[in-house]
Design a protein around this motif. Sequence first.
Motif, PDB file in Angstrom:
ATOM      1  N   TRP A   1      32.806  50.565  63.238  1.00  0.00           N
ATOM      2  CA  TRP A   1      32.066  51.600  62.513  1.00  0.00           C
ATOM      3  C   TRP A   1      32.920  52.403  61.537  1.00  0.00           C
ATOM      4  CZ3 TRP A   1      27.316  52.706  61.161  1.00  0.00           C
ATOM      5  CH2 TRP A   1      26.282  52.002  61.798  1.00  0.00           C
ATOM      6  N   PRO A   2      34.068  52.967  62.020  1.00  0.00           N
ATOM      7  CA  PRO A   2      34.886  53.706  61.045  1.00  0.00           C
ATOM      8  C   PRO A   2      35.289  52.833  59.863  1.00  0.00           C
ATOM      9  CG  PRO A   2      35.684  54.068  63.265  1.00  0.00           C
ATOM     10  CD  PRO A   2      34.637  53.009  63.367  1.00  0.00           C
ATOM     11  N   ALA A   3      35.620  51.564  60.148  1.00  0.00           N
ATOM     12  CA  ALA A   3      36.030  50.679  59.043  1.00  0.00           C
ATOM     13  C   ALA A   3      34.872  50.472  58.078  1.00  0.00           C
ATOM     14  CB  ALA A   3      36.508  49.346  59.604  1.00  0.00           C
ATOM     15  N   ALA A   4      33.652  50.320  58.622  1.00  0.00           N
ATOM     16  CA  ALA A   4      32.493  50.103  57.744  1.00  0.00           C
ATOM     17  C   ALA A   4      32.245  51.336  56.878  1.00  0.00           C
ATOM     18  CB  ALA A   4      31.265  49.775  58.584  1.00  0.00           C
ATOM     19  N   VAL A   5      32.350  52.529  57.494  1.00  0.00           N
ATOM     20  CA  VAL A   5      32.142  53.768  56.733  1.00  0.00           C
ATOM     21  C   VAL A   5      33.207  53.895  55.637  1.00  0.00           C
ATOM     22  CG1 VAL A   5      32.179  56.287  56.877  1.00  0.00           C
ATOM     23  CG2 VAL A   5      30.973  54.952  58.608  1.00  0.00           C
ATOM     24  N   PHE A   6      34.451  53.597  56.006  1.00  0.00           N
ATOM     25  CA  PHE A   6      35.556  53.625  55.040  1.00  0.00           C
ATOM     26  C   PHE A   6      35.225  52.742  53.834  1.00  0.00           C
ATOM     27  CE2 PHE A   6      39.327  51.516  53.389  1.00  0.00           C
ATOM     28  CZ  PHE A   6      40.172  52.582  53.116  1.00  0.00           C
ATOM     29  N   VAL A   7      34.778  51.508  54.124  1.00  0.00           N
ATOM     30  CA  VAL A   7      34.500  50.572  53.037  1.00  0.00           C
ATOM     31  C   VAL A   7      33.351  51.072  52.166  1.00  0.00           C
ATOM     32  CG1 VAL A   7      33.670  48.257  52.504  1.00  0.00           C
ATOM     33  CG2 VAL A   7      35.436  48.566  54.216  1.00  0.00           C
ATOM     34  N   VAL A   8      32.259  51.506  52.805  1.00  0.00           N
ATOM     35  CA  VAL A   8      31.091  51.931  52.029  1.00  0.00           C
ATOM     36  C   VAL A   8      31.439  53.128  51.154  1.00  0.00           C
ATOM     37  CG1 VAL A   8      28.822  52.990  52.206  1.00  0.00           C
ATOM     38  CG2 VAL A   8      29.371  50.983  53.574  1.00  0.00           C
ATOM     39  N   PHE A   9      32.176  54.084  51.712  1.00  0.00           N
ATOM     40  CA  PHE A   9      32.470  55.291  50.931  1.00  0.00           C
ATOM     41  C   PHE A   9      33.436  54.989  49.788  1.00  0.00           C
ATOM     42  CE2 PHE A   9      34.765  59.141  49.855  1.00  0.00           C
ATOM     43  CZ  PHE A   9      33.711  60.006  49.638  1.00  0.00           C
ATOM     44  N   PHE A  10      34.566  54.362  50.108  1.00  0.00           N
ATOM     45  CA  PHE A  10      35.593  54.211  49.077  1.00  0.00           C
ATOM     46  C   PHE A  10      35.275  53.100  48.084  1.00  0.00           C
ATOM     47  CE2 PHE A  10      38.049  56.577  52.255  1.00  0.00           C
ATOM     48  CZ  PHE A  10      38.418  57.624  51.440  1.00  0.00           C
ATOM     49  N   ARG A  11      34.324  52.223  48.439  1.00  0.00           N
ATOM     50  CA  ARG A  11      33.916  51.246  47.446  1.00  0.00           C
ATOM     51  C   ARG A  11      32.807  51.807  46.572  1.00  0.00           C
ATOM     52  NH1 ARG A  11      31.393  46.452  49.856  1.00  0.00           N
ATOM     53  NH2 ARG A  11      29.664  47.751  49.214  1.00  0.00           N
ATOM     54  N   GLY A  12      31.975  52.668  47.171  1.00  0.00           N
ATOM     55  CA  GLY A  12      30.843  53.198  46.425  1.00  0.00           C
ATOM     56  C   GLY A  12      31.222  54.320  45.471  1.00  0.00           C
TER      57      GLY A  12
END
Lengths: 262, 232
Positions: free
Chosen positions: A56-67
Motif C-alpha cells: 500500500w505505501p508503495a502504491a500511494v508513493f507511485v500514484v502521488f509522485f507519478r501524478g
Amino acid sequence: MNALPIDPALAWESLPAMLRGLMTTVVVTVIVLALGLMLCVPVTLARMSRNPLLAWPAAVFVVFFRGAPLLILLYLVYYGFGQIEVLRDGPLWFIFGSAFACAVIGLTLNHVAFMVDVVRGSLEAVPAGLTEASAALGIPPRDTFRQIQLPLAMRYGLKAYQNEVVMFTKGTAVISVVTVIDLTAVANEVFELTYDPFTPMLTAGALYWCLVNLIRLGFRKLEAYLSRHHIAVEKQRQPASAGFTALAARWKLALSQKEQVL
Amino acid sequence: MNISTADFWGYVGQMLDGAVVTIQLFMSGFTLALVFGVAIGIITLSRNIVIQAVWRVYASIIMGVPSLLIIFLLYYGGSAMLRGLFGNNLYVDVTPFGAGLAALTIVYAAYVAELVHGAVRNLPRGQFEACAALAIRPVSAWRHVIMPQLARLALPGLVNIWLIVLKDTPLVSLAGLNDLVANAKIAAGATKEPFVFFIAASLFFVVASALTMPLSNWLERRFARGLQRVKA
C-alpha cells in the motif's frame, strides 16, 4: 521575409556558459538515474509484495509522485524543506538546504515512481512458464530471479526505460526554478541580458538535441548487446523486410507496458 | 496554521481560478494536438520525399528538445515570428496562454502523429487491400474502415499522451501564466505554508490523472465493441 534571425557571434560567445549549463544538466541526470536504478528495485518489490503493509505505501508513493507534475514537486521540496525544523537545525542542512540537492531529490522521487512501473511491467512480461519450469528443475527462487527473470526483463523493459530516460532528461529543464544553473537557466540568462529571443533558446535546444540523441544512440548499442543472440537468429531467418514487423512488435510491447502503467 | 480563515479561503479561491485556467489550457492544448496530430500523421504516411524530409526534421527536433524550451521560444520570440510570417506592420501581443497553447500543440501533435504511424503499421495490410478490392473510395475507406480501427489501436498511447500533456501544462506558468501552480506558489510564499498549497496543487493533478482511468476504460470498451463478441 527574414528567416529566424540567429546571431552567430552571440551563440559563440555564450557557448562556454551554455556548455557549463549542459554539464550541470548531465551531472544531475546521471546522479538521478543512478539513484533511480538503486531505489526502484526495492520499491518495485514492495509494490509487488503480497504484504499489504508494504504494497500500500508503495502504491500511494507511485500514484502521488507519478501524478504530480515535476514543477510542483520541485517547489514542494525546495520551499518545504525549509519549514521542517528537524531538517533545518539538523547536521545535514548543508545538503537539504542546497538547491542542487533539492533538485536531485525532487527529480528522484518522480523518476523512481515512473521506474517502478517500468520494472514491474517488464518483470510481469516474463512468461510464467519459465518460472514454473525452473521451479520444476529445482532451481532456487533467488537464482531463478537473478539468472532467468532479470536478464529477460531487462531486455523486455529496455524500450520503456529508454522512453523514461529521454522524457526525464528533457524534464530536467525545469530545475532552473529552484535556482540550479542548468542549460535552460543559462539560456534564460542570456535572453535577459540581450533580449535576443532566438539565439540563446536555439543554441540550448541544439545542445539538448545532441544530448538526447546521444542517449538514444547509447540505448541502441545496449539493446544490440542485450539481444545479440536474437539478432543473429533473426538475420538468418528473415532476410530483409521483417525489420518493420519487429519494430511494430517492440512498439506494441512498449505500449502494453505503458498501458499497465495506467 | 498561522493565517486567518478569511485569508486562507481567499487563497483557495485564487487557486480555483488558477485551476480553471489550467484546465482550459490543458483541454484546448490536447484537443488541438489531437486534431493536428492526426492530420499530420495521415499526411506524413505519404512517401513523398519532401513531406518525409520535413516530417523527419520536425519530429526529430520535437523529440529531442524539452517542451519548456519551446514554450520559452514561442513566448519570447512569438511576436517576432508572426511578424516575419505576416509582414512587419503586424503587431501581435503574444500572451503566455497563447504561447503555451501553441507550444503544447506543436509538441504533442508530433507525438500524436507518431502514434498514428504506429497504429497504421499495426493494422493488417489486408484492410487496405480489401477496401481497394471492394472499390471503396479512399475517403470513405478511411472514415468507415481505417479510422475506427486506428482509434482502437492508438487509444492506450493516446491516454499516455493525455497524461503527459496534463503534467506539462503547469510549465506554462514559468512563462508568466497565472495558472494553478503560479497561484499555489504565491499563496505558499505569502503564508509560509508551502506544504498545504503545494500538496493541494499536486492532488489536483493526481486526481485528474486518476479520473482518466474510468474514461479510458469506457473508451476502450466502446472502441473494441466489435471485438468483444469474437472473444466471448
